[in-house]
Motif scaffolding. Structure first.
Motif, PDB file in Angstrom:
ATOM      1  N   GLY A  67     -66.463 -30.311 -73.030  1.00 26.78           N
ATOM      2  CA  GLY A  67     -67.912 -30.117 -73.202  1.00 26.78           C
ATOM      3  C   GLY A  67     -68.254 -28.685 -73.561  1.00 26.78           C
ATOM      4  N   ARG A  68     -67.590 -27.735 -72.925  1.00 23.97           N
ATOM      5  CA  ARG A  68     -67.835 -26.316 -73.238  1.00 23.97           C
ATOM      6  C   ARG A  68     -67.410 -25.973 -74.662  1.00 23.97           C
ATOM      7  N   ILE A  69     -66.284 -26.519 -75.087  1.00 25.08           N
ATOM      8  CA  ILE A  69     -65.814 -26.270 -76.460  1.00 25.08           C
ATOM      9  C   ILE A  69     -66.805 -26.877 -77.458  1.00 25.08           C
ATOM     10  N   GLU A  70     -67.321 -28.083 -77.144  1.00 22.10           N
ATOM     11  CA  GLU A  70     -68.321 -28.701 -78.024  1.00 22.10           C
ATOM     12  C   GLU A  70     -69.575 -27.831 -78.118  1.00 22.10           C
ATOM     13  N   GLU A  71     -70.015 -27.259 -76.971  1.00 22.53           N
ATOM     14  CA  GLU A  71     -71.188 -26.369 -76.977  1.00 22.53           C
ATOM     15  C   GLU A  71     -70.922 -25.107 -77.802  1.00 22.53           C
ATOM     16  N   LEU A  72     -69.735 -24.528 -77.620  1.00 30.38           N
ATOM     17  CA  LEU A  72     -69.387 -23.316 -78.356  1.00 30.38           C
ATOM     18  C   LEU A  72     -69.343 -23.574 -79.862  1.00 30.38           C
ATOM     19  N   LEU A  73     -68.719 -24.658 -80.251  1.00 29.18           N
ATOM     20  CA  LEU A  73     -68.653 -24.988 -81.669  1.00 29.18           C
ATOM     21  C   LEU A  73     -70.020 -25.391 -82.209  1.00 29.18           C
ATOM     22  N   GLY A  74     -70.881 -25.943 -81.348  1.00 31.47           N
ATOM     23  CA  GLY A  74     -72.236 -26.327 -81.758  1.00 31.47           C
ATOM     24  C   GLY A  74     -73.099 -25.126 -82.092  1.00 31.47           C
ATOM     25  N   THR A  75     -72.808 -23.967 -81.507  1.00 33.23           N
ATOM     26  CA  THR A  75     -73.588 -22.775 -81.837  1.00 33.23           C
ATOM     27  C   THR A  75     -73.261 -22.244 -83.233  1.00 33.23           C
ATOM     28  N   PHE A  76     -72.042 -22.444 -83.690  1.00 36.13           N
ATOM     29  CA  PHE A  76     -71.636 -21.959 -85.007  1.00 36.13           C
ATOM     30  C   PHE A  76     -71.858 -22.997 -86.094  1.00 36.13           C
ATOM     31  N   PHE A  77     -71.646 -24.240 -85.782  1.00 34.17           N
ATOM     32  CA  PHE A  77     -71.751 -25.318 -86.762  1.00 34.17           C
ATOM     33  C   PHE A  77     -72.852 -26.268 -86.310  1.00 34.17           C
ATOM     34  N   ALA A  78     -73.009 -27.347 -87.017  1.00 33.76           N
ATOM     35  CA  ALA A  78     -73.988 -28.366 -86.632  1.00 33.76           C
ATOM     36  C   ALA A  78     -73.462 -29.117 -85.408  1.00 33.76           C
ATOM     37  N   ASP A  79     -73.902 -30.302 -85.216  1.00 32.27           N
ATOM     38  CA  ASP A  79     -73.509 -31.107 -84.059  1.00 32.27           C
ATOM     39  C   ASP A  79     -72.005 -31.411 -84.099  1.00 32.27           C
ATOM     40  N   VAL A  80     -71.263 -30.965 -83.093  1.00 28.81           N
ATOM     41  CA  VAL A  80     -69.811 -31.147 -83.031  1.00 28.81           C
ATOM     42  C   VAL A  80     -69.481 -31.972 -81.800  1.00 28.81           C
ATOM     43  N   THR A  81     -68.733 -33.045 -82.002  1.00 23.56           N
ATOM     44  CA  THR A  81     -68.233 -33.832 -80.871  1.00 23.56           C
ATOM     45  C   THR A  81     -66.729 -33.957 -81.009  1.00 23.56           C
ATOM     46  N   ILE A  82     -66.042 -33.822 -79.892  1.00 20.10           N
ATOM     47  CA  ILE A  82     -64.582 -33.963 -79.869  1.00 20.10           C
ATOM     48  C   ILE A  82     -64.280 -35.350 -79.335  1.00 20.10           C
ATOM     49  N   SER A  83     -63.713 -36.173 -80.187  1.00 18.93           N
ATOM     50  CA  SER A  83     -63.426 -37.558 -79.851  1.00 18.93           C
ATOM     51  C   SER A  83     -61.954 -37.709 -79.485  1.00 18.93           C
ATOM     52  N   GLY A  84     -61.695 -38.322 -78.342  1.00 17.44           N
ATOM     53  CA  GLY A  84     -60.312 -38.561 -77.921  1.00 17.44           C
ATOM     54  C   GLY A  84     -59.592 -39.508 -78.849  1.00 17.44           C
ATOM     55  N   GLY A  85     -60.309 -40.501 -79.381  1.00 13.12           N
ATOM     56  CA  GLY A  85     -59.694 -41.463 -80.299  1.00 13.12           C
ATOM     57  C   GLY A  85     -59.186 -40.808 -81.563  1.00 13.12           C
ATOM     58  N   ALA A  86     -59.992 -39.892 -82.108  1.00 13.01           N
ATOM     59  CA  ALA A  86     -59.572 -39.205 -83.332  1.00 13.01           C
ATOM     60  C   ALA A  86     -58.378 -38.299 -83.061  1.00 13.01           C
ATOM     61  N   ILE A  87     -58.399 -37.625 -81.926  1.00 12.84           N
ATOM     62  CA  ILE A  87     -57.283 -36.740 -81.577  1.00 12.84           C
ATOM     63  C   ILE A  87     -55.990 -37.542 -81.433  1.00 12.84           C
ATOM     64  N   PHE A  88     -56.052 -38.666 -80.707  1.00 16.53           N
ATOM     65  CA  PHE A  88     -54.840 -39.454 -80.483  1.00 16.53           C
ATOM     66  C   PHE A  88     -54.370 -40.139 -81.756  1.00 16.53           C
ATOM     67  N   ARG A  89     -55.300 -40.489 -82.641  1.00 13.49           N
ATOM     68  CA  ARG A  89     -54.910 -41.072 -83.927  1.00 13.49           C
ATOM     69  C   ARG A  89     -54.083 -40.064 -84.732  1.00 13.49           C
ATOM     70  N   TRP A  90     -54.538 -38.809 -84.789  1.00 10.67           N
ATOM     71  CA  TRP A  90     -53.817 -37.782 -85.529  1.00 10.67           C
ATOM     72  C   TRP A  90     -52.492 -37.420 -84.857  1.00 10.67           C
ATOM     73  N   VAL A  91     -52.501 -37.363 -83.529  1.00 11.39           N
ATOM     74  CA  VAL A  91     -51.247 -37.076 -82.812  1.00 11.39           C
ATOM     75  C   VAL A  91     -50.230 -38.185 -83.070  1.00 11.39           C
ATOM     76  N   PHE A  92     -50.695 -39.444 -83.064  1.00 12.42           N
ATOM     77  CA  PHE A  92     -49.786 -40.561 -83.316  1.00 12.42           C
ATOM     78  C   PHE A  92     -49.252 -40.516 -84.746  1.00 12.42           C
ATOM     79  N   LEU A  93     -50.127 -40.232 -85.721  1.00 11.14           N
ATOM     80  CA  LEU A  93     -49.672 -40.188 -87.121  1.00 11.14           C
ATOM     81  C   LEU A  93     -48.672 -39.064 -87.351  1.00 11.14           C
TER      82      LEU A  93
END
Length: 159
Positions: free
Chosen positions: A95-121
């Motif tokens: 949540g803190r990383i999402e807030e930090l990235l939200g100050t520099f960029f637009a709405d940022v969400t870190i999704s576990g599904g996307a992370i695990f998809r890339w790690v698996f690939l």
């Protein structure tokens, strides 16, 4: 080793069961026997030594082993990253990383599904590449072993 693969210079002795077993003693070697009493005969323990030479590695066996080995590593990596992600999410770090990235960029969400998809690939790609490299190394070992005679290993076992 048992049976026809007994060591050079071995003797076959009958034990109390009547079965034959190879030992690493020559014909002239004697056993230290406890004086005859009512109990069973006891033998001294000696080392049995052998020299083994690995002359060939079957590429098909290397392929099967490496696919299974690297896929198990992939599963361990996925499980480890799931545990780390769950801990980071539970402690609010995500949540803190999402807030930090939200100050520099637009709405940022870190999704576990996307992370695990890339790690698996990436892990699957690493599994395939590592398996190909392992099979190539098996072929390369076989070529080099034809020239130099293989790798000699000395093993010893307490009798």
């Amino acid at each position: 080793m048992h049976g026809p693969q007994a060591f050079r210079g071995d003797t076959i002795d009958k034990h109390e069961t009547g079965a034959t077993a190879p030992t690493a003693r020559s014909e002239t070697a004697s056993r230290d026997v406890v004086p005859a009493t009512a109990g069973p005969v006891q033998y001294s323990r000696q080392w049995r030594k052998a020299r083994l030479v690995i002359r060939k590695v079957d590429p098909w066996s290397a392929l099967k082993f490496s696919v299974l080995f690297y896929f198990c590593l992939l599963l361990i990596m996925l499980l480890g990253s799931a545990i780390v992600f769950a801990l980071l999410k539970a402690f609010g770090v995500i949540g803190r990383i999402e807030e930090l990235l939200g100050t520099f960029f637009a709405d940022v969400t870190i999704s576990g599904g996307a992370i695990f998809r890339w790690v698996f690939l990436f892990g699957l790609l690493g599994t395939i590449v590592s398996t190909v490299v392992t099979v190539f190394l098996a072929f390369l070992y076989n070529l080099i072993a034809d020239v130099v005679g293989g790798v000699e290993i000395s093993v010893s076992q307490r009798d």
